[in-house]
Design a protein around this motif. Structure first.
Motif, mmCIF file in Angstrom:
data_model
loop_
_atom_site.group_PDB
_atom_site.id
_atom_site.type_symbol
_atom_site.label_atom_id
_atom_site.label_comp_id
_atom_site.label_asym_id
_atom_site.label_seq_id
_atom_site.Cartn_x
_atom_site.Cartn_y
_atom_site.Cartn_z
ATOM 1 N N GLY A 1 -10.611 0.827 -0.186
ATOM 2 C CA GLY A 1 -11.501 1.803 0.432
ATOM 3 C C GLY A 1 -12.768 2.035 -0.379
ATOM 4 O O GLY A 1 -13.841 1.528 -0.054
ATOM 5 N N TYR B 1 -11.848 4.116 5.748
ATOM 6 C CA TYR B 1 -12.976 4.536 4.904
ATOM 7 C C TYR B 1 -14.014 3.402 4.814
ATOM 8 O O TYR B 1 -15.216 3.623 4.988
ATOM 9 C CB TYR B 1 -12.459 4.915 3.507
ATOM 10 C CG TYR B 1 -13.570 5.312 2.571
ATOM 11 C CD1 TYR B 1 -14.010 6.629 2.496
ATOM 12 C CD2 TYR B 1 -14.195 4.347 1.780
ATOM 13 C CE1 TYR B 1 -15.055 6.977 1.661
ATOM 14 C CE2 TYR B 1 -15.240 4.696 0.942
ATOM 15 C CZ TYR B 1 -15.665 6.005 0.890
ATOM 16 O OH TYR B 1 -16.704 6.341 0.062
ATOM 17 N N SER C 1 0.828 -1.212 0.000
ATOM 18 C CA SER C 1 0.000 0.000 0.000
ATOM 19 C C SER C 1 0.862 1.262 0.000
ATOM 20 O O SER C 1 0.414 2.320 -0.428
ATOM 21 C CB SER C 1 -0.978 -0.007 1.180
ATOM 22 O OG SER C 1 -0.357 0.363 2.398
ATOM 23 N N PRO D 1 -1.256 3.658 4.085
ATOM 24 C CA PRO D 1 -2.328 3.889 3.100
ATOM 25 C C PRO D 1 -3.372 2.770 3.152
ATOM 26 O O PRO D 1 -4.567 3.022 2.988
ATOM 27 C CB PRO D 1 -1.575 3.891 1.761
ATOM 28 C CG PRO D 1 -0.188 4.330 2.127
ATOM 29 C CD PRO D 1 0.087 3.728 3.478
ATOM 30 N N THR E 1 -4.641 1.343 -3.808
ATOM 31 C CA THR E 1 -5.145 0.734 -2.577
ATOM 32 C C THR E 1 -6.386 1.490 -2.094
ATOM 33 O O THR E 1 -7.361 0.875 -1.646
ATOM 34 C CB THR E 1 -4.045 0.727 -1.498
ATOM 35 O OG1 THR E 1 -2.932 -0.014 -2.009
ATOM 36 C CG2 THR E 1 -4.532 0.085 -0.206
ATOM 37 N N GLY E 2 -6.352 2.816 -2.217
ATOM 38 C CA GLY E 2 -7.531 3.601 -1.841
ATOM 39 C C GLY E 2 -8.740 3.201 -2.671
ATOM 40 O O GLY E 2 -9.858 3.069 -2.167
ATOM 41 N N GLN E 3 -8.509 2.973 -3.961
ATOM 42 C CA GLN E 3 -9.598 2.583 -4.861
ATOM 43 C C GLN E 3 -10.198 1.229 -4.486
ATOM 44 O O GLN E 3 -11.411 1.100 -4.358
ATOM 45 C CB GLN E 3 -9.068 2.498 -6.311
ATOM 46 C CG GLN E 3 -9.039 3.811 -7.034
ATOM 47 C CD GLN E 3 -10.441 4.280 -7.405
ATOM 48 O OE1 GLN E 3 -11.407 3.548 -7.335
ATOM 49 N NE2 GLN E 3 -10.544 5.549 -7.782
ATOM 50 N N ALA F 1 -7.348 3.411 3.914
ATOM 51 C CA ALA F 1 -8.406 2.910 3.016
ATOM 52 C C ALA F 1 -9.399 2.051 3.796
ATOM 53 O O ALA F 1 -10.616 2.142 3.599
ATOM 54 C CB ALA F 1 -7.780 2.108 1.876
#
Ligand code: NAP
Ligand code: GDD
Length: 351
Positions: A104, A158, A92, A151, A99-101, A155
């Motif tokens: 999260g 979220y 991440s 990260p 990784t956020g996509q 995520a």
């Protein structure tokens, strides 16, 4: 029409997806597994547990809402277990946006699809002890403030909150399992426990001479994945949705894991271990220790496999695998064609 209960598991090809699928099949569920298209299929864990032919597979990609709706329509599930994610903390730091996509934002994609396709679906979100990060309040329970330190953890934070928000805003039966680290012989090879048992097996059989690790003093509350998937199911069988910490209540350092694995393999740890800064993270979580009192009281859940048993199961399985491989046997397995981590360039290391 079938009277069986139907479950859709995202991340069916991962460690938890395989154990949860087996658990639900044993409970009499019709199990649907969402997997992403790869150039080479990655279904060895389902094969290793001998359930490959009992799971109905559905292609689904976490960045694609249409594929999520398709998976829900095809499986008409009573329960959805959202296990799919970019789950490796180390990666991440190298892929913070991706990784956020997938770890999260994808949770809200899936919840939106559920809300429109069938708001009666019960939803499990794979939340994590990484949310606690470097919080100094230990042991960690459901009320401990979060202090994410990667990260990946940001995520997951979220994902945790969007699950709670959909529960409260739309009255969805949506829960967070805040699971501490759980391992098994089906664990991915980059995670430190399996990295150690796989590498020590190779040392024992004369295929390698060293094991290179990073932060040896990091401490984790390690349980057995087979025990932990039961808690996911229990959370969805309650009268009301809630969030639960799942942990053993014991913590051990990476060094302790390594030393015990050496003892079980019959190896002298001196001279095998080397510390390589390549495996130090830009920011690490020093200590995780969970208090699963709420789950024990409300779900009747208990961990069964002890730390020593976990290390033994993993060490003995990897020894047996490399031994079988040396004899030319073929069986569902990952390590034989995995590149040495020393050959993978990493740019996200501690400066
Ligand atoms: P894992 O073995 O890494 O499995 C992750 C799964 O997600 C794999 O099936 C993977 O597919 C799938 N996936 C990744 N990116 C995807 C994408 N873009 N589209 C569709 N599928 C995708 O993880 P695990 O250990 O089973 O963990 C399960 C879940 O629990 C994860 O969400 C993890 O973050 C969370 N968690 C794990 C632990 C733990 O200690 N194991 C603790 C707390 C929370 P491929 O096989 O194709 O890569
Ligand atoms: N991977 C890895 N490789 N970790 C190492 C190494 C190494 O060579 N050397 C030391 N470590 C340390 C890491 O820095 C970390 O402090 C600890 O070992 C555990 O690392 P991992 O096994 O990669 O797991 P994790 O704790 O970062 O994350 C896992 O558990 C989370 C729950 O707390 C993953 O399964 C996450 O998906 C999960 O949410």
């Amino acid at each position: 029409m079938s009277q069986k209960r139907r479950a859709l598991i995202t991340g069916i090809t991962g460690q938890d997806g395989a154990y949860l699928a087996r658990f639900l099949l044993e409970k009499g569920y019709e199990v649907y597994g969402a997997f992403r298209r790869l150039s080479t299929p990655n279904l060895w864990r389902l094969q290793a547990l001998d359930i490959f032919h009992q799971v109905q597979l559905i292609p689904m990609e976490l960045v694609d809402s249409a594929s999520m709706t398709g998976a829900l329509v095809a499986s008409r599930p009573h329960e959805v277990y959202n296990l799919a994610a970019q789950s490796f903390v180390g990666a991440s730091f190298e892929q913070p946006v991706g990784t956020g996509q997938v770890t999260g934002l994808a949770v809200s994609r899936l919840l939106e699809c559920i809300r429109h396709v069938d708001p009666g679906i019960r939803f499990y979100q794979a939340s994590t002890s990484e949310l606690f990060g470097n919080s100094t309040q230990v042991p960690h329970n459901e009320l401990t403030p979060f202090e994410p330190a990667s990260p990946y953890a940001a995520a997951k934070l979220y994902g945790y909150w969007i699950t709670r928000i959909y529960r409260e805003a739309y009255d969805l039966f949506a829960v967070n399992g805040i699971l501490f680290n759980h391992e098994s012989p089906l664990r991915g090879l980059e995670f430190v426990t399996r990295k150690i048992t796989n590498a020590l097996a190779k040392v024992k059989l004369g295929l390698e001479s060293k094991v290179s690790l990073g932060n040896l003093e990091a401490s984790r509350d390690w349980g057995f994945a087979g025990d932990y998937v039961e808690s996911m199911w229990l959370m969805l069988q309650q009268e009301a949705p809630g969030d639960y910490v799942i942990a053993t209540g014991e913590t051990h350092t990476v060094r302790e894991f390594f030393t015990l694995a050496c003892e079980i393999a019959g190896l002298d740890p001196a001279g095998i271990l080397e510390v390589n800064p390549k495996f130090m993270r830009p920011l690490d979580v020093d200590l995780l220790l969970g208090d699963s009192g709420k789950a024990q009281r409300m779900l009747g859940w208990q961990p069964r496999v002890t730390f020593r048993e976990l290390v033994r199961i993993m060490m003995e399985t990897d020894l047996a695998r490399w031994h079988r491989w040396q004899k030319g046997e073929q069986f569902p397995w990952d390590a034989f064609n995995y590149p040495s981590e020393m050959n993978i360039l990493s740019r996200a290391v501690k400066s």
